[in-house]
Design a protein around this motif. Structure first.
Motif, short mmCIF file in Angstrom:
data_model
loop_
_atom_site.label_atom_id
_atom_site.label_comp_id
_atom_site.label_asym_id
_atom_site.label_seq_id
_atom_site.Cartn_x
_atom_site.Cartn_y
_atom_site.Cartn_z
N ALA A 166 -4.24 -13.51 39.32
CA ALA A 166 -3.31 -14.05 38.39
C ALA A 166 -3.65 -13.42 36.95
O ALA A 166 -2.66 -13.35 36.11
CB ALA A 166 -3.11 -15.68 38.55
N LEU A 167 -4.63 -13.71 36.54
CA LEU A 167 -5.43 -13.13 35.30
C LEU A 167 -5.19 -11.82 35.25
O LEU A 167 -4.57 -11.26 33.95
CB LEU A 167 -6.70 -13.73 34.98
CG LEU A 167 -7.18 -15.10 35.12
CD1 LEU A 167 -8.67 -15.56 35.06
CD2 LEU A 167 -6.46 -15.59 33.56
N LEU A 168 -5.32 -10.95 36.11
CA LEU A 168 -5.10 -9.63 35.93
C LEU A 168 -3.71 -9.15 35.66
O LEU A 168 -3.49 -8.18 35.13
CB LEU A 168 -5.80 -8.73 37.11
CG LEU A 168 -7.45 -8.93 37.28
CD1 LEU A 168 -7.73 -8.29 38.59
CD2 LEU A 168 -7.98 -8.30 36.07
N GLN A 169 -2.99 -9.91 36.38
CA GLN A 169 -1.25 -9.77 36.42
C GLN A 169 -0.85 -10.12 35.03
O GLN A 169 -0.24 -9.27 34.35
CB GLN A 169 -0.65 -10.40 37.38
CG GLN A 169 -0.73 -9.86 38.78
CD GLN A 169 -0.18 -10.91 39.88
OE1 GLN A 169 0.02 -12.08 39.57
NE2 GLN A 169 0.31 -10.03 40.95
N GLN A 170 -1.63 -11.03 34.51
CA GLN A 170 -1.15 -11.56 32.91
C GLN A 170 -1.69 -10.61 32.21
O GLN A 170 -0.86 -10.32 31.09
CB GLN A 170 -1.90 -12.96 32.82
CG GLN A 170 -1.29 -13.49 31.45
CD GLN A 170 -2.05 -15.10 31.43
OE1 GLN A 170 -3.30 -15.16 31.48
NE2 GLN A 170 -1.29 -15.90 31.72
N ARG A 171 -2.53 -10.01 32.20
CA ARG A 171 -3.16 -8.61 31.20
C ARG A 171 -2.62 -7.41 31.63
O ARG A 171 -3.07 -6.35 30.98
CB ARG A 171 -4.76 -8.74 31.38
CG ARG A 171 -5.37 -10.04 30.71
CD ARG A 171 -6.86 -10.11 30.86
NE ARG A 171 -7.38 -11.30 30.32
CZ ARG A 171 -8.68 -11.35 30.23
NH1 ARG A 171 -9.57 -10.33 30.09
NH2 ARG A 171 -9.36 -12.53 29.77
N HIS A 172 -1.82 -7.02 32.92
CA HIS A 172 -1.30 -6.14 33.17
C HIS A 172 -2.31 -4.92 33.63
O HIS A 172 -2.28 -3.91 33.32
CB HIS A 172 -0.50 -5.71 31.96
CG HIS A 172 0.71 -6.49 31.57
ND1 HIS A 172 1.67 -6.76 32.51
CD2 HIS A 172 0.72 -6.94 30.53
CE1 HIS A 172 2.55 -7.48 31.62
NE2 HIS A 172 2.20 -7.79 30.50
N ILE A 173 -3.56 -5.46 34.28
CA ILE A 173 -4.47 -4.47 34.81
C ILE A 173 -4.85 -4.97 36.22
O ILE A 173 -5.83 -4.82 36.50
CB ILE A 173 -5.91 -4.78 33.96
CG1 ILE A 173 -6.13 -6.41 33.93
CG2 ILE A 173 -5.74 -3.91 32.36
CD1 ILE A 173 -7.46 -6.35 32.88
N GLN A 174 -3.75 -4.89 37.02
CA GLN A 174 -3.98 -5.26 38.34
C GLN A 174 -4.13 -4.18 39.31
O GLN A 174 -4.22 -4.34 40.47
CB GLN A 174 -2.72 -6.22 38.88
CG GLN A 174 -1.36 -5.54 38.83
CD GLN A 174 -0.44 -5.85 37.52
OE1 GLN A 174 -1.27 -5.84 36.44
NE2 GLN A 174 0.73 -6.02 37.74
#
Length: 291
Positions: A7-15
């Motif tokens: 979820a954190l990576l999706q929020q930062r667009h680095i998934q």
């Protein structure tokens, strides 16, 4: 559902694994240079996101993850995320202000980690609304051509706005290199750039006596390094083009002209030199032209 880490990576667009490992290496360079390049492989990375792991990652991974997500424990990062918690309220999401020592010596006014964050805070329609001059250089110049309609650009011209647009040549060799670098299908960026040039040519052709502003279009064929947007010779929005990453993933810097020499003057000079060497498109691009 996935983990809190996902979820954190999706929020930062680095998934994606490549984007994640760039951030991983950046964190490793701060605390353990021996871990640079030791990020997870693709299968392992997606197990981290899904939570399909039997034990927590190795200690060197844990150290890097805690550097990347300060305030989160490893157990929290790999716990199931149900969507109920507001991740933005966690202290790792807080963005500290620029240190006063930096703001005193630099003309950089704000920094955004991704272009999307900049556009959300500064919609182009508002950014350009009262502009007298707009100077743009980059690849396809989507900030104007995709974010502003024909009627909005015409409104600018009626208000006397002069726009200079310097596109990466859609018929040159360097746009092909950038397509390979970003992983696009052959001709994808060239086709988008032709469409954007055509959009401006269409507006340019509808100029009347009552329209005080002008649109000037040039192209250049050189390695694409920066996307620059300079407004009223006072504010400069700058994005570097990163290797193996789309422009949307690049950080965005906003500087404002000061009396002392600064980054604004550096990039204003870059624009003028590139504009001087640019050439007018040899043909009028039509929407029917394919890459």
């Amino acid at each position: 559902m996935g983990t809190v880490l996902k979820a954190l990576l999706q929020q930062r667009h680095i998934q994606t694994v490549s984007a994640f490992n760039r951030e991983y290496d950046a964190a490793a360079s701060k605390i353990d240079s021996s871990a640079i390049g030791a990020g997870p492989k693709k299968a392992q990375f997606y197990r981290w996101l899904s939570g399909n792991i039997s034990t927590l990652p190795y200690p060197h991974h844990c150290r890097i993850l805690q550097e990347m997500f300060p305030g989160w424990s490893i157990e929290e990062l790999f716990s199931n995320y149900t969507g109920g918690a507001d991740l933005r309220q966690h202290k790792t999401m807080a963005i500290p202000p620029l240190a006063s020592s930096i703001s005193e010596i630099s003309d950089i006014k704000s920094v955004f980690t991704r272009r999307a964050e900049f556009l959300k805070a500064n919609p182009p329609q508002e950014l350009f609304h009262e502009a007298r001059t707009i100077d743009l250089v980059g690849l396809s110049l989507n900030i104007l051509c995709q974010q502003c309609s024909d009627s909005e650009v015409l409104r600018m011209m009626r208000n006397g706005t002069t726009i200079r647009c310097l596109f990466l040549d859609p018929d040159g060799s360097n746009i092909t290199e950038r397509e390979h670098e970003e992983g696009h299908a052959a001709g994808a960026l060239a086709h988008l750039t032709r469409l954007n040039i055509h959009m401006l040519q269409r507006v340019q052709s509808s100029r009347t006596v009552e329209t005080g502003g002008r649109i000037h279009i040039r192209v250049y064929d050189a390695p694409v390094r920066f996307n620059l947007c300079i407004i009223d010779s006072e504010v400069c929005v700058m994005q570097p083009y990163l290797p193996f990453a789309r422009g949307l993933e690049s950080p965005t810097f906003v500087s404002k002209r000061r009396e002392i020499e600064g980054t604004f003057q550096t990039f204003a000079t870059v624009f003028e030199e590139m504009w001087r060497k640019g050439t007018e498109p040899e043909i009028e691009y039509s929407q029917g032209v394919t890459a």
